[in-house]
Enzyme design. Structure first.
Site, PDB file in Angstrom:
ATOM      1  N   GLU A  35      -3.146  -4.169  11.062  1.00  0.00           N
ATOM      2  CA  GLU A  35      -3.606  -6.437  11.715  1.00  0.00           C
ATOM      3  C   GLU A  35      -5.415  -5.718  12.179  1.00  0.00           C
ATOM      4  O   GLU A  35      -5.460  -4.243  12.778  1.00  0.00           O
ATOM      5  CB  GLU A  35      -2.843  -5.955  13.205  1.00  0.00           C
ATOM      6  CG  GLU A  35      -3.114  -7.460  13.505  1.00  0.00           C
ATOM      7  CD  GLU A  35      -2.370  -7.670  14.830  1.00  0.00           C
ATOM      8  OE1 GLU A  35      -1.691  -8.688  15.279  1.00  0.00           O
ATOM      9  OE2 GLU A  35      -2.050  -6.649  16.238  1.00  0.00           O
ATOM     10  N   HIS A  37      -8.619  -6.224  14.279  1.00  0.00           N
ATOM     11  CA  HIS A  37      -8.668  -6.153  15.370  1.00  0.00           C
ATOM     12  C   HIS A  37      -9.748  -6.207  16.087  1.00  0.00           C
ATOM     13  O   HIS A  37     -10.688  -5.451  16.196  1.00  0.00           O
ATOM     14  CB  HIS A  37      -8.475  -4.700  15.814  1.00  0.00           C
ATOM     15  CG  HIS A  37      -7.024  -5.112  16.319  1.00  0.00           C
ATOM     16  ND1 HIS A  37      -5.690  -4.425  15.271  1.00  0.00           N
ATOM     17  CD2 HIS A  37      -6.410  -4.642  17.565  1.00  0.00           C
ATOM     18  CE1 HIS A  37      -4.564  -3.948  15.754  1.00  0.00           C
ATOM     19  NE2 HIS A  37      -5.300  -4.563  17.015  1.00  0.00           N
ATOM     20  N   ASP A  46      -2.602  -0.424  16.218  1.00  0.00           N
ATOM     21  CA  ASP A  46      -1.214  -0.366  17.422  1.00  0.00           C
ATOM     22  C   ASP A  46      -0.909   0.608  16.876  1.00  0.00           C
ATOM     23  O   ASP A  46       0.578   1.010  16.972  1.00  0.00           O
ATOM     24  CB  ASP A  46      -0.530  -1.777  16.444  1.00  0.00           C
ATOM     25  CG  ASP A  46      -1.483  -3.020  17.063  1.00  0.00           C
ATOM     26  OD1 ASP A  46      -2.628  -2.689  18.358  1.00  0.00           O
ATOM     27  OD2 ASP A  46      -1.192  -4.191  16.988  1.00  0.00           O
ATOM     28  N   HIS A 121       2.280  -3.204  19.195  1.00  0.00           N
ATOM     29  CA  HIS A 121       2.448  -4.309  19.120  1.00  0.00           C
ATOM     30  C   HIS A 121       2.860  -5.629  19.692  1.00  0.00           C
ATOM     31  O   HIS A 121       4.524  -5.319  19.410  1.00  0.00           O
ATOM     32  CB  HIS A 121       2.531  -4.276  17.709  1.00  0.00           C
ATOM     33  CG  HIS A 121       2.203  -5.364  16.626  1.00  0.00           C
ATOM     34  ND1 HIS A 121       1.060  -6.338  16.485  1.00  0.00           N
ATOM     35  CD2 HIS A 121       3.344  -6.383  15.900  1.00  0.00           C
ATOM     36  CE1 HIS A 121       1.211  -7.225  15.587  1.00  0.00           C
ATOM     37  NE2 HIS A 121       2.313  -6.991  15.012  1.00  0.00           N
ATOM     38  N   GLU A 123       3.896  -8.501  18.869  1.00  0.00           N
ATOM     39  CA  GLU A 123       4.655  -9.402  18.283  1.00  0.00           C
ATOM     40  C   GLU A 123       6.253  -8.546  18.207  1.00  0.00           C
ATOM     41  O   GLU A 123       7.701  -8.837  17.543  1.00  0.00           O
ATOM     42  CB  GLU A 123       4.137 -10.104  17.217  1.00  0.00           C
ATOM     43  CG  GLU A 123       3.274 -10.735  17.185  1.00  0.00           C
ATOM     44  CD  GLU A 123       1.949 -10.346  17.293  1.00  0.00           C
ATOM     45  OE1 GLU A 123       0.960 -11.331  17.649  1.00  0.00           O
ATOM     46  OE2 GLU A 123       1.723  -9.365  17.689  1.00  0.00           O
ATOM     47  N   HIS A 178      -5.942  -9.423  22.970  1.00  0.00           N
ATOM     48  CA  HIS A 178      -5.883  -8.622  21.773  1.00  0.00           C
ATOM     49  C   HIS A 178      -7.621  -8.810  21.108  1.00  0.00           C
ATOM     50  O   HIS A 178      -8.132  -9.274  20.980  1.00  0.00           O
ATOM     51  CB  HIS A 178      -5.350  -9.842  20.018  1.00  0.00           C
ATOM     52  CG  HIS A 178      -5.525  -8.897  18.736  1.00  0.00           C
ATOM     53  ND1 HIS A 178      -4.839  -8.591  18.747  1.00  0.00           N
ATOM     54  CD2 HIS A 178      -6.653  -9.247  17.458  1.00  0.00           C
ATOM     55  CE1 HIS A 178      -4.960  -7.908  17.205  1.00  0.00           C
ATOM     56  NE2 HIS A 178      -5.615  -8.658  16.987  1.00  0.00           N
ATOM     57  N   GLU A 183      -7.333  -2.449  24.613  1.00  0.00           N
ATOM     58  CA  GLU A 183      -7.431  -1.726  23.550  1.00  0.00           C
ATOM     59  C   GLU A 183      -9.095  -1.488  23.189  1.00  0.00           C
ATOM     60  O   GLU A 183      -8.665  -0.220  22.726  1.00  0.00           O
ATOM     61  CB  GLU A 183      -7.387  -2.571  22.200  1.00  0.00           C
ATOM     62  CG  GLU A 183      -5.747  -2.991  22.234  1.00  0.00           C
ATOM     63  CD  GLU A 183      -4.635  -4.007  21.096  1.00  0.00           C
ATOM     64  OE1 GLU A 183      -3.691  -3.489  20.454  1.00  0.00           O
ATOM     65  OE2 GLU A 183      -5.843  -4.963  20.875  1.00  0.00           O
TER      66      GLU A 183
END
Length: 259
Positions: A35, A37, A46, A121, A123, A178, A183
């Site tokens: 994904e 970032h 992730d 992650h 989701e 996010h 992170e």
């Protein structure tokens, strides 16, 4: 001599078999995604982060880390920027559920009776639970009733006092974290070679209406793909997060697995 490692895949099969066949050794499965970032970090954030948390916890409790799931469920616009962004490469929910179910059942076949799903992650969460539920149901059909599975996301161990230290100017919320401070700080502490803060974009926390639209409206997502600013990230904050989250994971597994 058997190789000393936290990673199950680095063992020869007789050494792996000896470690897991009696059910005493927990298996930790990192579950990530590919994904975007933002402009300042790579696509496998992730994957890297839950794998490292799993490694640290496994060394502490005498567990083994399974190879990570490197693809996850579709990025949601309000928590990951959206599945429309380049680089983000996702699975259908049914695919992820089926793969998780199969892997759990395979570890059970090996003798494993304690598993921890280490999520990285946002989701993925409900699909992990569905995969676990289906696997446990099918294992019961096969007469295996002593499997125990812990599902956790590393950020859930960050408490209010930690949040105050990490976000002195205000916490945007986990759904908007996010590519932001959490992170980015962890990546600076663990993998600074993958972070280029000179490319980080200082954006205001994303603001979304209280509903979703499909197909997504790309203009709802901040242009860099991050949903809050990484400008206050630091390796020092990353070290704090490493300590807090690792301790939380280890304490949870000791409580549930008796290790």
């Amino acid at each position: 001599m058997p190789k000393k490692t936290a990673f199950a895949s680095e063992l020869a099969w007789p050494d792996y078999h000896a470690a897991v066949r009696d059910g005493a050794t927990p298996i930790l499965i990192p579950i990530g995604s590919m994904e975007q970032h933002g402009h300042h970090m790579p696509l496998h954030v992730d994957v890297l982060l839950p794998t490292e948390f799993a490694r640290r916890a496994a060394l502490d409790i005498g567990g083994l880390v399974a190879p990570p799931f490197t693809y996850g469920y579709k990025s949601h616009q309000k928590s990951g920027g959206g599945n429309h962004l380049p680089g983000t490469t996702s699975l259908d929910g049914a695919t992820l559920v089926a793969a998780l179910r199969d892997v759990i059942k395979e570890f059970a076949r090996h003798g494993v009776r304690r598993i921890c799903m280490v999520n990285g992650h946002f989701e993925n969460s409900w699909f992990i639970i569905e995969g676990v539920d289906l696997a446990l149901r099918e294992l019961r059909w096969d007469g295996i009733r002593d499997m125990k599975i812990v599902v956790l996301s590393y950020w859930d161990f960050v408490g209010e006092a930690d949040i105050a230290r990490l976000y002195p100017e205000g916490f945007p919320g986990w759904d908007l974290e996010h590519g932001g401070v959490l992170e980015t700080s962890l990546m600076l502490a663990l993998y600074p070679q993958f972070v280029d803060l000179s490319r980080a974009v200082d954006v205001a926390p994303a603001s979304f209406p209280p509903y979703d639209v499909y197909p997504v409206k790309p203009e709802w997502t901040p242009a860099p793909g991050t949903l809050s600013s990484p400008k206050d990230a630091s390796a020092e904050k990353g070290e704090l997060l490493l300590e807090v989250c690792t301790k939380g994971i280890v304490d949870a597994l000791r409580a549930e697995f008796g290790t």
